[in-house]
Design an enzyme around this catalytic site. Structure first.
Site, PDB file in Angstrom:
ATOM      1  N   ARG A  86     -15.955 -12.729   3.843  1.00  0.00           N
ATOM      2  CA  ARG A  86     -16.360 -13.042   5.275  1.00  0.00           C
ATOM      3  C   ARG A  86     -17.322 -14.568   4.455  1.00  0.00           C
ATOM      4  O   ARG A  86     -18.705 -14.420   4.243  1.00  0.00           O
ATOM      5  CB  ARG A  86     -17.021 -11.855   5.986  1.00  0.00           C
ATOM      6  CG  ARG A  86     -16.769 -10.720   6.439  1.00  0.00           C
ATOM      7  CD  ARG A  86     -15.676 -11.460   8.290  1.00  0.00           C
ATOM      8  NE  ARG A  86     -14.451 -10.710   8.080  1.00  0.00           N
ATOM      9  CZ  ARG A  86     -13.582 -10.396   7.947  1.00  0.00           C
ATOM     10  NH1 ARG A  86     -12.638 -10.802   6.249  1.00  0.00           N
ATOM     11  NH2 ARG A  86     -13.204  -9.928   8.083  1.00  0.00           N
ATOM     12  N   LYS A 130       1.108  -1.485  -0.026  1.00  0.00           N
ATOM     13  CA  LYS A 130       0.030  -0.284  -0.033  1.00  0.00           C
ATOM     14  C   LYS A 130       1.466   1.257   0.033  1.00  0.00           C
ATOM     15  O   LYS A 130       0.895   2.276   0.594  1.00  0.00           O
ATOM     16  CB  LYS A 130      -0.989   0.383   0.898  1.00  0.00           C
ATOM     17  CG  LYS A 130      -2.032  -1.298   0.939  1.00  0.00           C
ATOM     18  CD  LYS A 130      -3.318  -0.652   2.155  1.00  0.00           C
ATOM     19  CE  LYS A 130      -4.754  -1.528   2.060  1.00  0.00           C
ATOM     20  NZ  LYS A 130      -4.219  -2.791   2.631  1.00  0.00           N
ATOM     21  N   ARG A 177      -8.535 -12.591   8.788  1.00  0.00           N
ATOM     22  CA  ARG A 177      -9.346 -13.225   9.343  1.00  0.00           C
ATOM     23  C   ARG A 177      -9.873 -14.998   9.950  1.00  0.00           C
ATOM     24  O   ARG A 177     -10.298 -15.956  10.861  1.00  0.00           O
ATOM     25  CB  ARG A 177      -9.883 -12.481  10.708  1.00  0.00           C
ATOM     26  CG  ARG A 177      -9.265 -11.452  11.566  1.00  0.00           C
ATOM     27  CD  ARG A 177      -9.979 -10.220  11.776  1.00  0.00           C
ATOM     28  NE  ARG A 177      -9.778  -9.511  10.472  1.00  0.00           N
ATOM     29  CZ  ARG A 177      -9.709  -8.409  11.124  1.00  0.00           C
ATOM     30  NH1 ARG A 177     -10.567  -7.713  11.696  1.00  0.00           N
ATOM     31  NH2 ARG A 177     -10.546  -7.547   9.648  1.00  0.00           N
TER      32      ARG A 177
HETATM   33  O1  C5P Z   1      -8.761 -10.986   8.095  1.00  0.00           O
HETATM   34  P1  C5P Z   1      -9.284 -10.093   6.414  1.00  0.00           P
HETATM   35  O2  C5P Z   1      -9.767 -10.272   6.027  1.00  0.00           O
HETATM   36  O3  C5P Z   1     -10.918  -8.314   6.964  1.00  0.00           O
HETATM   37  O4  C5P Z   1      -8.179  -8.979   5.664  1.00  0.00           O
HETATM   38  C1  C5P Z   1      -8.812  -8.603   4.778  1.00  0.00           C
HETATM   39  C2  C5P Z   1      -6.822  -8.130   4.773  1.00  0.00           C
HETATM   40  O5  C5P Z   1      -6.987  -7.294   3.496  1.00  0.00           O
HETATM   41  C3  C5P Z   1      -6.182  -6.980   5.293  1.00  0.00           C
HETATM   42  O6  C5P Z   1      -4.965  -7.770   5.493  1.00  0.00           O
HETATM   43  C4  C5P Z   1      -6.537  -5.957   5.260  1.00  0.00           C
HETATM   44  O7  C5P Z   1      -5.209  -5.167   5.070  1.00  0.00           O
HETATM   45  C5  C5P Z   1      -6.306  -6.099   3.808  1.00  0.00           C
HETATM   46  N1  C5P Z   1      -6.610  -5.199   3.254  1.00  0.00           N
HETATM   47  C6  C5P Z   1      -7.874  -4.769   2.879  1.00  0.00           C
HETATM   48  N2  C5P Z   1      -8.576  -3.580   2.466  1.00  0.00           N
HETATM   49  C7  C5P Z   1      -8.282  -3.511   1.256  1.00  0.00           C
HETATM   50  C8  C5P Z   1      -7.126  -3.604   1.075  1.00  0.00           C
HETATM   51  C9  C5P Z   1      -6.355  -4.755   1.257  1.00  0.00           C
HETATM   52  O8  C5P Z   1      -8.634  -5.058   3.784  1.00  0.00           O
HETATM   53  N3  C5P Z   1      -8.876  -2.041   0.404  1.00  0.00           N
END
Ligand code: C5P
Length: 238
Positions: A184, A66, A214
């Site tokens: 999710r 990023k 997660r």
């Molecule tokens: O735990 P979770 O499934 O929410 O993780 C989503 C991952 O995607 C995290 O590592 C987060 O930093 C990344 N991410 C995000 N949104 C974005 C880009 C990357 O959630 N726009």
């Protein structure tokens, strides 16, 4: 590019400052996922040698860097991360077209050249949060604007939420990659994510890569959680 280009589109987000934990999860989920993602928490805590250790696991690695800075600085950082052997990394599209072009040009002679993706609007932000930082218009309008800018800057695709995939396809065509976090499985907690979808819904919407953190890493059995997502996808994908 379509989801069919990746045998398994799931990239697991290894969001931890603990290399041993990241490697344990990576090896456990390896049979059930298509790639691994390391982001700011991992890279800040553990540095480039740890990224190489994740590359050595043998799956494509997405460095979720990023980057967002002036073009010269981002170009140097892009080149440095590309040399780590990652398959993909990213910059913030809101850094502007010159910044994105600088990053793309900085890696043209890196072999193999990683895919370079632009973050459009973080999936944790909703329209109210965007308004609070002074951005008028909806998240969809902002994604559309930034995706077109990323394509003009020579990037390979964007990070967007599953809700904006169709819009990105319309503006940028079928070959522009969509990398989609905010995934999710039904019944799992959204946490800080706002614009979410299930793995099979996101694939049906046309996502090329699903970033899942997660729901896999915080599960009691990460391998089982990854396998269950793979099984869900095998029922819905062609
Ligand atoms: O735990 P979770 O499934 O929410 O993780 C989503 C991952 O995607 C995290 O590592 C987060 O930093 C990344 N991410 C995000 N949104 C974005 C880009 C990357 O959630 N726009």
């Amino acid at each position: 590019m379509s989801a069919a280009r990746f045998a398994n589109p799931v990239f697991v987000a290894l969001d931890t400052p603990d290399l041993a934990r990241a490697l344990a999860v990576a090896h456990a989920v390896k049979p059930h996922v298509g790639g691994l993602k390391v982001g700011l928490e991992f890279i800040s805590a553990l540095g480039p040698d740890a990224v190489r250790r994740i590359v050595e696991v043998g799956l494509p690695v997405f460095a979720d860097t990023k980057f967002h800075d002036i073009p010269n600085t981002v170009a140097g950082a892009a080149r440095a991360v590309a040399m780590l052997g990652v398959a993909m990394f990213n910059v913030h599209a809101s850094g502007g077209e010159a910044m994105m072009r600088g990053a793309a040009e900085a890696i043209t002679d890196v072999h193999p050249r990683p895919l370079l993706i632009a973050v459009t609007v973080l999936t944790s932000l909703d329209d109210a949060a965007l308004a609070a930082v002074g951005q008028r218009g909806s998240s969809a309008e902002q994604v559309e604007r930034l995706a077109a800018l990323a394509q003009a800057g020579g990037l390979d695709g964007v990070v967007c939420s599953a809700h904006e995939i169709a819009l990105v396809r319309k503006v940028c065509g079928p070959d522009f990659l969509t990398v989609v976090p905010g995934i999710r499985p039904s019944g799992s907690a959204p946490g800080d994510q706002r614009r979410v979808m299930t793995p099979s819904e996101a694939c049906t919407a046309g996502a090329d890569i699903l970033v899942v953190g997660r729901p896999i890493t915080a599960a009691a059995d990460p391998a089982k959680a990854a396998q269950s997502i793979a099984q869900e996808l095998s029922r819905t994908r062609p």
